[in-house]
Design a protein around this motif. Structure first.
Motif, PDB file in Angstrom:
ATOM      1  N   GLU A  78      26.162  48.259  40.043  1.00 45.81           N
ATOM      2  CA  GLU A  78      26.470  47.752  41.384  1.00 45.81           C
ATOM      3  C   GLU A  78      25.948  46.340  41.578  1.00 45.81           C
ATOM      4  O   GLU A  78      26.597  45.504  42.202  1.00 45.81           O
TER       5      GLU A  78
ATOM      6  N   SER B 123      30.680  42.717  45.393  1.00 44.34           N
ATOM      7  CA  SER B 123      30.768  43.792  46.387  1.00 44.34           C
ATOM      8  C   SER B 123      32.174  43.948  46.954  1.00 44.34           C
ATOM      9  O   SER B 123      32.508  44.990  47.501  1.00 44.34           O
TER      10      SER B 123
ATOM     11  N   ARG C  27      34.307  48.755  41.726  1.00 45.08           N
ATOM     12  CA  ARG C  27      33.453  49.779  42.326  1.00 45.08           C
ATOM     13  C   ARG C  27      33.961  51.190  42.015  1.00 45.08           C
ATOM     14  O   ARG C  27      33.179  52.124  41.874  1.00 45.08           O
TER      15      ARG C  27
END
Length: 635
Positions: A325, A330, A336
Motif C-alpha cells: 500500500e 492511493s 489496490r
C-alpha cells in the motif's frame, strides 16, 4: 502440478530405500503395522494381486521437506558395513510407507524387522519371515497361512512356551521346509539354499526337486518380478498441491494439517527450525505469563500449533499488504485491487517463509499472552468457556499487529466490544478464516484510531435466542456464563466471585436456578426451564445444596445451614440478575419474563448498544448435550 505414473519393480523400490534414494518426509508417522498385516501383504504380492499405488515426490524442489530413512534402513546399512551417513534422497514417499517398510523389513537384509504387538501402540516384536513350502504348495488362495513370523532366535513357541518350530540353522530350515524370505531377492543365496535343500532330502532318500521347481515358478519368480504402480509428483509441485494430494490418497492414515507440513518444510531449510519444539516452548511461555505467579492460564489449554501459525500468517500478510500500500499510488484502483490479501488460509500458511516466521513469531507470542490476560479480565477463565477458538487467534493477531496501540484503556474497551459482539451475535460460526483476516486488519486499524469496522455495526443479538440457548456448544451460551461472572455474580453459599486465583480450585459452571425436577413436576415446558434464562454460574457445592427442591425451600435451607440472612442471600441473588421475590414465591413464569429483560439488557451493555437488542423470528431450538448439568438430590 505435473506427475508421471510408471510401474516399478519391487526389488528396485526396496533397493532404492536401502540406498537412501527413496526416503520419507519427516512429518510421516512411525511404522504401525503388525504381524498379520505383513503376512497378508506378502501373500498378496506372491499371488500377483494389486496392493495399491505408491505416491512419491521428487526431492529438492520448492517443497524441501526434511527427509528420514525408512524404519530399519539405517540399522541394515550399518550391519552391511555401509556406514551411518545418510544420503540425500532422489524422491520422498508420500503414500505407501507401511507397505514399503513392511516389504523392506521382511525381504531385505540380515536383521529382524520390528512389528507392532496386537492391541498395543508402544510394544513391538522382532520377526523373521519364512515361507512354509509344503503348505504354500497346497494352500491355494490361503497363502497367508503358509507365511510364518518367528522371533529373533528363530524359535517359534506355543502358548505354553514349548518350541513348536526350530529354524535357528540352515539344517533346521531344510528339515522344517521353511524358506527364509530375506533371501528371495539375493539370487546367489537363494539358488544355494534351494540346491542344499534338495540335497538335504536326497541324502535322506526323498526327492524335493519337483517341489523346489514349483516353488520357484509359482511363488518366488512372481515376487521377484512384481511391479508396483508409482505416481511421482514433480519436484516443482506446489506446497498446496502436495498437501491436497496427500490428504486425498492417505484418507486411512494420518490427517496432514498445515502445521505438520510447515514443520517439515522448516526442518528442510538451509537454517532449519524444529517448529514443533519451538511451538512447545512458546506454548509453555504463553500459558505461564508473569501475571499468573507461576499458575497456568487455562484459557490456553486447547491452543494448537496450527492456531499459532494462523496468527503469524495474519501478521505476515498484513505487513506485506501495508508495505505494498505504501508503494502504490492511493488513486490507482487497479493496483489496490491487486494488493496481497491478509490471510490465515492454508495456502498462506504453506507459503510462509522461515525468515518471515522468525520476524513475526515473537510479537505474535506476546499477542497471545496479552490476549489471555484480556480474556481473563472478561472472565473467560478456561478454554472451554471461549465462545469460539478462532477468537483467541484473532485477538493475538490484532494485538500483535496493533502493537502499542492495543495497550491503552480505550483500545481495551474496543476489544471488549468486538469480543462480545462477535460472541453474542454468534458471528464466528461461519467462515471463520475470512473473518479472521478481516478483523485482523480492520480491528487493528480501529485500535490505532481508525474508523470502526463497518461489519461491527451490523452485529446484533436476537433476544428471542435467550429461549433457545440450552447447551454449551452454543457460543452465546458460553458468552452469557462469562458475562454473568464479569458482572460479579457471587456463589450462593460462599458469596465469592469468580477470580483467577481461586477458580481452578472451586470453579463455577452453569446450573439450573429453578431445579429441573421441580419444573418437570409442575408441568413447565422443558424448552423453557433448560434455557440460559434458568441457569447461572454456581459452584458444585451450591448446585448440590439446590438439589431438586422448590426455590423457596432451598433458599431457606441455604440460609439455615450456612448462616446467611435473607437480606444477604437476596444481595447474592441480585448479583446473578435474579429478582429474589420470584424465587421466594416459586413464581417460575414471572422469573423467566423478568430475567429475559435483565439478560437482554446485559447483552446490550456488553455490545455497547443500549436498547438495540432486537426481536426476530424464533430460532431453531437446540438439542440437549451430554455436558449439561443435572440437578442433584437434596442433601
Amino acid at each position: 502440478m505435473t506427475f508421471e505414473t510408471n510401474p516399478r519393480f519391487l526389488r528396485d523400490l526396496l533397493n532404492d530405500a536401502h540406498q537412501g534414494k527413496l526416503q520419507l518426509p519427516d512429518f510421516q508417522r512411525s511404522y504401525v503395522w503388525g504381524d498379520d498385516d505383513v503376512r497378508s501383504l506378502i501373500a498378496s504380492i506372491a499371488r500377483g494381486y494389486p496392493v495399491g499405488a505408491l505416491l512419491t515426490l521428487g526431492a529438492g524442489g520448492e517443497v524441501n521437506f526434511k527427509p528420514r530413512l525408512l524404519e530399519g534402513v539405517e540399522a541394515e546399512r550399518k550391519a552391511a558395513g555401509e556406514g551411518p551417513a545418510r544420503p540425500m534422497p532422489d524422491e520422498l514417499l508420500l503414500d505407501g510407507q507401511q507397505r514399503i517398510t513392511s516389504l523392506y523389513g521382511a525381504l531385505i537384509g540380515a536383521l529382524p524387522m520390528r512389528v507392532r504387538k496386537p492391541q498395543s501402540e508402544r510394544i513391538h516384536l522382532e520377526r523373521y519371515y519364512y515361507l512354509d513350502v509344503p503348505r504354500a504348495m497346497e494352500s491355494g488362495e490361503d497363502l497367508e497361512s503358509a507365511i510364518i513370523g518367528v522371533p529373533r532366535d528363530r524359535l517359534l513357541r506355543g502358548r505354553f512356551g514349548g518350541i513348536e518350530r526350530d529354524l535357528s540353522s540352515r539344517e533346521r530350515e531344510f528339515e522344517e521346509e521353511c524358506l527364509p524370505l530375506k533371501i528371495v531377492f539375493d539370487q546367489g543365496t537363494l539358488m544355494e539354499w534351494l540346491w542344499k535343500y534338495q540335497q538335504f532330502w536326497t541324502d535322506r532318500g526323498e526327492d524335493r526337486g519337483q517341489r523346489a521347481n514349483r516353488l520357484m515358478t509359482q511363488l518366488i519368480q512372481p515376487l521377484q518380478s512384481y511391479q508396483m504402480p508409482v505416481i511421482r509428483l514433480s519436484r516443482d509441485t506446489s506446497r498446496e498441491a502436495v498437501c491436497l494430494v496427500f490428504e486425498k490418497v492417505n484418507v486411512g492414515g494420518k490427517k496432514l494439517d498445515a502445521f505438520e507440513l510447515v514443520t517439515a518444510i522448516f526442518a528442510g531449510s538451509e537454517d532449519p527450525l524444529d517448529l514443533r519444539r519451538d511451538w512447545e516452548a512458546r506454548h509453555a511461555r504463553i500459558a505461564r505469563g508473569p501475571h499468573l505467579a507461576g499458575q497456568e492460564n487455562r484459557v490456553f489449554d486447547d491452543l494448537r500449533g496450527l492456531d499459532f501459525l494462523q496468527a503469524v500468517s495474519l501478521s505476515i500478510t498484513h505487513a506485506r499488504r501495508r508495505a505494498e500500500e505504501a508503494r502504490i499510488a492511493s488513486d490507482d484502483p487497479d493496483a489496490r485491487a491487486r494488493l496481497p490479501q491478509v490471510s490465515a488460509r492454508r495456502d498462506a500458511l504453506l507459503a510462509m517463509r522461515l525468515a518471515d516466521f522468525r520476524a513475526h513469531a515473537g510479537a505474535v507470542e506476546d499477542g497471545f499472552r496479552e490476549a489471555g490476560k484480556f480474556l481473563n479480565s472478561q472472565r473467560i477463565l478456561w478454554s472451554r468457556d471461549l465462545p469460539y477458538p478462532a477468537q483467541l487467534v484473532a485477538l493475538a493477531a490484532i494485538i500483535a499487529i496493533a502493537g502499542k496501540a492495543a495497550q491503552s484503556a480505550a483500545a481495551k474497551e474496543k476489544l471488549a466490544l468486538w469480543f462480545w459482539r462477535t460472541s453474542l451475535a454468534e458471528d464466528y460460526g461461519t467462515s471463520p478464516e475470512f473473518k479472521l483476516a478481516r478483523d485482523a486488519e480492520e480491528v487493528a486499524r480501529w485500535l490505532a484510531g481508525g474508523p470502526e469496522p463497518e461489519r461491527m455495526r451490523l452485529l446484533t443479538f436476537n433476544r428471542d435466542r435467550l429461549h433457545t440457548l440450552r447447551v454449551r456448544l452454543s457460543a452465546a451460551y458460553r458468552a452469557f456464563s462469562a458475562l454473568l461472572m464479569r458482572e460479579g455474580c457471587r456463589d450462593f453459599i460462599t458469596g465469592q466471585t469468580a477470580e483467577i486465583s481461586t477458580f481452578g480450585n472451586d470453579p463455577m459452571d452453569l446450573h439450573h436456578i429453578f431445579p429441573r425436577a421441580w419444573c418437570a413436576k409442575k408441568g413447565f415446558r422443558r424448552e423453557e426451564y433448560d434455557s440460559i434464562l434458568n441457569k447461572t454460574p454456581l459452584t458444585a457445592a451450591s448446585n448440590r445444596a439446590i438439589g431438586g427442591a422448590a426455590p423457596s425451600e432451598y433458599l431457606a435451607r441455604i440460609e439455615r445451614d450456612h448462616g446467611l440472612s435473607p437480606a444477604q442471600l437476596d444481595e447474592i441473588l441480585r448479583s446473578h440478575l435474579i429478582e429474589p421475590d420470584f424465587l421466594r414465591r416459586d413464581d417460575f413464569e414471572g422469573f423467566i419474563a423478568d430475567r429475559e429483560e435483565k439478560l437482554a439488557a446485559l447483552a446490550a451493555r456488553a455490545m455497547g448498544r443500549e436498547g438495540v437488542v432486537e426481536r426476530r423470528a424464533p430460532t431453531e431450538p437446540e438439542l440437549e448435550s451430554a455436558d449439561e448439568d443435572r440437578d442433584e438430590d437434596a442433601a
